[in-house]
Design an enzyme around this catalytic site. Sequence first.
Site, PDB file in Angstrom:
ATOM      1  N   ASP A 171     -24.521  -2.099 -18.039  1.00 33.72           N
ATOM      2  CA  ASP A 171     -23.356  -2.981 -18.108  1.00 33.72           C
ATOM      3  C   ASP A 171     -23.714  -4.331 -18.716  1.00 33.72           C
TER       4      ASP A 171
ATOM      5  N   THR B  97      -8.598 -18.516 -25.912  1.00 33.23           N
ATOM      6  CA  THR B  97      -8.690 -17.129 -25.463  1.00 33.23           C
ATOM      7  C   THR B  97      -8.312 -16.996 -23.987  1.00 33.23           C
ATOM      8  N   ASP B  98      -7.852 -15.810 -23.605  1.00 31.46           N
ATOM      9  CA  ASP B  98      -7.546 -15.560 -22.188  1.00 31.46           C
ATOM     10  C   ASP B  98      -8.807 -15.584 -21.326  1.00 31.46           C
ATOM     11  N   GLU B  99      -9.980 -15.447 -21.987  1.00 30.19           N
ATOM     12  CA  GLU B  99     -11.229 -15.386 -21.201  1.00 30.19           C
ATOM     13  C   GLU B  99     -11.519 -16.689 -20.465  1.00 30.19           C
TER      14      GLU B  99
ATOM     15  N   SER C 216     -17.721 -22.055 -23.387  1.00 34.80           N
ATOM     16  CA  SER C 216     -17.638 -22.964 -24.546  1.00 34.80           C
ATOM     17  C   SER C 216     -16.182 -23.105 -25.001  1.00 34.80           C
ATOM     18  N   LYS C 217     -15.413 -22.019 -24.934  1.00 35.57           N
ATOM     19  CA  LYS C 217     -14.001 -22.097 -25.333  1.00 35.57           C
ATOM     20  C   LYS C 217     -13.208 -22.943 -24.319  1.00 35.57           C
TER      21      LYS C 217
ATOM     22  N   TYR D 207     -19.831 -17.773 -23.867  1.00 36.09           N
ATOM     23  CA  TYR D 207     -18.742 -17.832 -24.857  1.00 36.09           C
ATOM     24  C   TYR D 207     -17.488 -18.435 -24.235  1.00 36.09           C
TER      25      TYR D 207
ATOM     26  N   ALA E 293     -15.275 -20.262 -34.897  1.00 38.16           N
ATOM     27  CA  ALA E 293     -15.992 -20.173 -33.617  1.00 38.16           C
ATOM     28  C   ALA E 293     -17.043 -19.074 -33.699  1.00 38.16           C
TER      29      ALA E 293
ATOM     30  N   ASN F  87      -7.180  -9.603 -26.172  1.00 39.30           N
ATOM     31  CA  ASN F  87      -8.031  -8.929 -27.181  1.00 39.30           C
ATOM     32  C   ASN F  87      -7.243  -8.457 -28.394  1.00 39.30           C
TER      33      ASN F  87
ATOM     34  N   LEU G 267     -15.460  -3.978 -29.717  1.00 36.66           N
ATOM     35  CA  LEU G 267     -15.298  -2.611 -29.197  1.00 36.66           C
ATOM     36  C   LEU G 267     -14.623  -1.632 -30.170  1.00 36.66           C
TER      37      LEU G 267
ATOM     38  N   PRO H  24     -23.985  -8.227 -18.466  1.00 36.52           N
ATOM     39  CA  PRO H  24     -24.108  -9.140 -17.318  1.00 36.52           C
ATOM     40  C   PRO H  24     -22.850 -10.001 -17.183  1.00 36.52           C
TER      41      PRO H  24
ATOM     42  N   TYR I  15     -19.998   0.273 -21.753  1.00 37.16           N
ATOM     43  CA  TYR I  15     -20.719  -0.505 -20.740  1.00 37.16           C
ATOM     44  C   TYR I  15     -20.257  -0.112 -19.327  1.00 37.16           C
TER      45      TYR I  15
HETATM   46  P1  NAD Z   1     -14.698 -13.939 -36.018  1.00 36.72           P
HETATM   47  O1  NAD Z   1     -16.029 -13.982 -35.380  1.00 36.72           O
HETATM   48  O2  NAD Z   1     -14.244 -12.702 -36.695  1.00 36.72           O
HETATM   49  O3  NAD Z   1     -14.591 -15.117 -37.094  1.00 36.72           O
HETATM   50  C1  NAD Z   1     -15.066 -16.416 -36.857  1.00 36.72           C
HETATM   51  C2  NAD Z   1     -15.056 -17.160 -38.192  1.00 36.72           C
HETATM   52  O4  NAD Z   1     -15.491 -18.506 -37.957  1.00 36.72           O
HETATM   53  C3  NAD Z   1     -16.022 -16.556 -39.223  1.00 36.72           C
HETATM   54  O5  NAD Z   1     -15.393 -16.449 -40.474  1.00 36.72           O
HETATM   55  C4  NAD Z   1     -17.168 -17.570 -39.277  1.00 36.72           C
HETATM   56  O6  NAD Z   1     -17.817 -17.636 -40.542  1.00 36.72           O
HETATM   57  C5  NAD Z   1     -16.422 -18.863 -38.968  1.00 36.72           C
HETATM   58  N1  NAD Z   1     -17.318 -19.912 -38.442  1.00 36.72           N
HETATM   59  C6  NAD Z   1     -18.248 -19.783 -37.460  1.00 36.72           C
HETATM   60  N2  NAD Z   1     -18.883 -20.962 -37.288  1.00 36.72           N
HETATM   61  C7  NAD Z   1     -18.334 -21.847 -38.162  1.00 36.72           C
HETATM   62  C8  NAD Z   1     -18.548 -23.220 -38.451  1.00 36.72           C
HETATM   63  N3  NAD Z   1     -19.485 -23.929 -37.812  1.00 36.72           N
HETATM   64  N4  NAD Z   1     -17.789 -23.816 -39.398  1.00 36.72           N
HETATM   65  C9  NAD Z   1     -16.827 -23.116 -40.064  1.00 36.72           C
HETATM   66  N5  NAD Z   1     -16.595 -21.806 -39.852  1.00 36.72           N
HETATM   67  C10 NAD Z   1     -17.327 -21.174 -38.904  1.00 36.72           C
HETATM   68  O7  NAD Z   1     -13.660 -14.386 -34.895  1.00 36.72           O
HETATM   69  P2  NAD Z   1     -12.183 -13.887 -34.557  1.00 36.72           P
HETATM   70  O8  NAD Z   1     -12.275 -12.707 -33.690  1.00 36.72           O
HETATM   71  O9  NAD Z   1     -11.398 -13.869 -35.793  1.00 36.72           O
HETATM   72  O10 NAD Z   1     -11.693 -15.100 -33.638  1.00 36.72           O
HETATM   73  C11 NAD Z   1     -11.085 -16.238 -34.206  1.00 36.72           C
HETATM   74  C12 NAD Z   1     -10.724 -17.210 -33.104  1.00 36.72           C
HETATM   75  O11 NAD Z   1      -9.817 -16.582 -32.197  1.00 36.72           O
HETATM   76  C13 NAD Z   1     -11.900 -17.680 -32.258  1.00 36.72           C
HETATM   77  O12 NAD Z   1     -11.739 -19.041 -31.976  1.00 36.72           O
HETATM   78  C14 NAD Z   1     -11.813 -16.848 -30.990  1.00 36.72           C
HETATM   79  O13 NAD Z   1     -12.353 -17.534 -29.899  1.00 36.72           O
HETATM   80  C15 NAD Z   1     -10.315 -16.677 -30.869  1.00 36.72           C
HETATM   81  N6  NAD Z   1      -9.864 -15.453 -30.177  1.00 36.72           N
HETATM   82  C16 NAD Z   1     -10.304 -14.225 -30.581  1.00 36.72           C
HETATM   83  C17 NAD Z   1      -9.805 -13.077 -29.979  1.00 36.72           C
HETATM   84  C18 NAD Z   1     -10.249 -11.687 -30.397  1.00 36.72           C
HETATM   85  O14 NAD Z   1      -9.873 -10.727 -29.747  1.00 36.72           O
HETATM   86  N7  NAD Z   1     -10.991 -11.533 -31.473  1.00 36.72           N
HETATM   87  C19 NAD Z   1      -8.867 -13.194 -28.947  1.00 36.72           C
HETATM   88  C20 NAD Z   1      -8.446 -14.461 -28.544  1.00 36.72           C
HETATM   89  C21 NAD Z   1      -8.945 -15.581 -29.191  1.00 36.72           C
HETATM   90  O1  DAU Z   2      -9.939 -11.507 -24.550  1.00 36.66           O
HETATM   91  C1  DAU Z   2     -10.127 -12.166 -25.765  1.00 36.66           C
HETATM   92  C2  DAU Z   2     -11.555 -12.004 -26.212  1.00 36.66           C
HETATM   93  O2  DAU Z   2     -11.702 -10.635 -26.599  1.00 36.66           O
HETATM   94  C3  DAU Z   2     -11.946 -12.942 -27.355  1.00 36.66           C
HETATM   95  O3  DAU Z   2     -11.878 -14.259 -26.908  1.00 36.66           O
HETATM   96  C4  DAU Z   2     -13.366 -12.622 -27.845  1.00 36.66           C
HETATM   97  O4  DAU Z   2     -13.688 -13.427 -28.962  1.00 36.66           O
HETATM   98  C5  DAU Z   2     -13.417 -11.162 -28.234  1.00 36.66           C
HETATM   99  O5  DAU Z   2     -14.736 -10.829 -28.628  1.00 36.66           O
HETATM  100  C6  DAU Z   2     -12.967 -10.274 -27.085  1.00 36.66           C
HETATM  101  O6  DAU Z   2     -13.927 -10.306 -25.996  1.00 36.66           O
HETATM  102  P1  DAU Z   2     -14.349  -8.970 -25.193  1.00 36.66           P
HETATM  103  O7  DAU Z   2     -15.668  -9.181 -24.583  1.00 36.66           O
HETATM  104  O8  DAU Z   2     -13.243  -8.517 -24.314  1.00 36.66           O
HETATM  105  O9  DAU Z   2     -14.420  -7.955 -26.455  1.00 36.66           O
HETATM  106  P2  DAU Z   2     -15.476  -6.828 -26.857  1.00 36.66           P
HETATM  107  O10 DAU Z   2     -14.881  -6.104 -28.030  1.00 36.66           O
HETATM  108  O11 DAU Z   2     -16.852  -7.352 -26.989  1.00 36.66           O
HETATM  109  O12 DAU Z   2     -15.446  -5.860 -25.601  1.00 36.66           O
HETATM  110  C7  DAU Z   2     -14.228  -5.291 -25.130  1.00 36.66           C
HETATM  111  C8  DAU Z   2     -14.557  -4.491 -23.877  1.00 36.66           C
HETATM  112  O13 DAU Z   2     -15.348  -3.354 -24.243  1.00 36.66           O
HETATM  113  C9  DAU Z   2     -15.388  -5.250 -22.850  1.00 36.66           C
HETATM  114  O14 DAU Z   2     -14.989  -4.848 -21.553  1.00 36.66           O
HETATM  115  C10 DAU Z   2     -16.818  -4.784 -23.115  1.00 36.66           C
HETATM  116  C11 DAU Z   2     -16.628  -3.361 -23.590  1.00 36.66           C
HETATM  117  N1  DAU Z   2     -17.618  -2.881 -24.589  1.00 36.66           N
HETATM  118  C12 DAU Z   2     -17.831  -3.606 -25.702  1.00 36.66           C
HETATM  119  C13 DAU Z   2     -18.718  -3.188 -26.675  1.00 36.66           C
HETATM  120  C14 DAU Z   2     -18.978  -4.009 -27.907  1.00 36.66           C
HETATM  121  C15 DAU Z   2     -18.260  -1.657 -24.386  1.00 36.66           C
HETATM  122  O15 DAU Z   2     -18.045  -0.969 -23.387  1.00 36.66           O
HETATM  123  N2  DAU Z   2     -19.144  -1.236 -25.341  1.00 36.66           N
HETATM  124  C16 DAU Z   2     -19.416  -1.963 -26.456  1.00 36.66           C
HETATM  125  O16 DAU Z   2     -20.273  -1.512 -27.281  1.00 36.66           O
END
Ligand code: NAD
Ligand code: DAU
Length: 340
Positions: free
Chosen positions: A276, A128-130, A157-158, A154, A86, A183, A194, A278, A211
Amino acid sequence: MESILVSGGMGFIGSNFIHYLLKTHKNYKVINVDYLTYAGNPENLIEFEGFDEKIYKFYKCDICDFNHILKVVKNENIDYIVNFAAETHVDRSIDNPDIFIKTNILGTQSLLNVAKKLKIKKFIQISTDEVYGSLNFKDPAFTEDLPLKPNSPYSASKASADLIVRSYFKTFNLPVNITRCSNNYGPYQFPEKLIPLMINNAMNNQELPIYGTGQNIRDWIFVEDHCEAIFLVLKHGIPGEIYNIGGNSEISNLDLVKNLLLILNKPETLIKFVKDRPGHDLRYAINFKKIKNELSWEPKTNIEDGLKNTVQWYLQNQDWLEHIINEEYLKYYEKMYKYR
Ligand code: NAD
Ligand code: DAU
């Protein structure tokens, strides 16, 4: 030997899941398909390069490419698909939603078509919980039966992908599960998110951009706990069901960053409050009673230990970070943070 196709296995959670599988469940063949976008990093799985191909194999492959994925799934006799692939960063989805719609919605549908055609045993959609939207401070935590109210391109789309996955269960009887996790943090996370962003900036005595007021709350889970939950859902989840996965660790962004500074022994004066995001969701909180009651899962790592281990990992793997902090990353950083 059964085989699991992991899509997005070079990313943060996908690569942790492959580490977990190859170390903890040695009776599976693991096929990793990843398109290697900016977030896909072969260094995450460097220790398995040249590994026995009967146990682990990598294909560079776009999940939107039905024919390519079909060939891999057929040739490798895949039993299960776990879809991590993703576009995942909320800020990037605000900057340009197009690729999020393509990969996260159409890519998922393409994988589902392969799964349906080849009658695979189980399709796991990593969601995701989002998708539930945002909570106020006193609201009860998200449960699986809530309506979907995504707020960013994002999360929209999920949520769309979740609905398509559901429809393949209802209409075609494809055995599916959807997991919705909070997260994640831990090793191999790309430093746009973050925690690794703050660790990297603090290590280099750079500003830590928070933010808004920093009062937004996230529920943090150590990535290994998430991986364990996914495996249980794969093996024992009831087809068609959704499972929330949470870390039991709600904390505001400001308090989290202050904790990181304490662990790193850096001053709070590095913190800078910036414009912040958006549509910034105020709070996420997960009710994970369902997976706890049905599959006996709960998170094992508390946030204090998890953060210390994570900081330690980034300190010990500065080469890994340095390879990511390249020209492309610096351009991204400049674009996203310069005018905040
Ligand atoms: P990430 O961005 O670290 O990794 C995404 C991976 O997908 C990358 O290796 C990228 O190369 C691959 N990718 C992207 N487009 C592709 C395509 N078209 N075909 C094949 N591979 C492709 O993401 P992550 O944080 O490891 O998240 C993994 C999954 O978990 C996602 O679906 C995300 O929505 C979900 N998720 C993430 C979190 C979080 O906190 N990171 C929390 C809940 C759910
Ligand atoms: O809740 C699950 C989600 O968590 C996943 O589905 C997403 O893929 C993953 O990216 C994550 O989303 P968030 O938007 O919560 O994560 P992020 O790390 O971008 O930001 C976490 C919090 O920190 C959010 O409230 C925004 C804030 N933030 C983030 C960044 C990058 C800041 O304050 N400063 C920053 O520079």
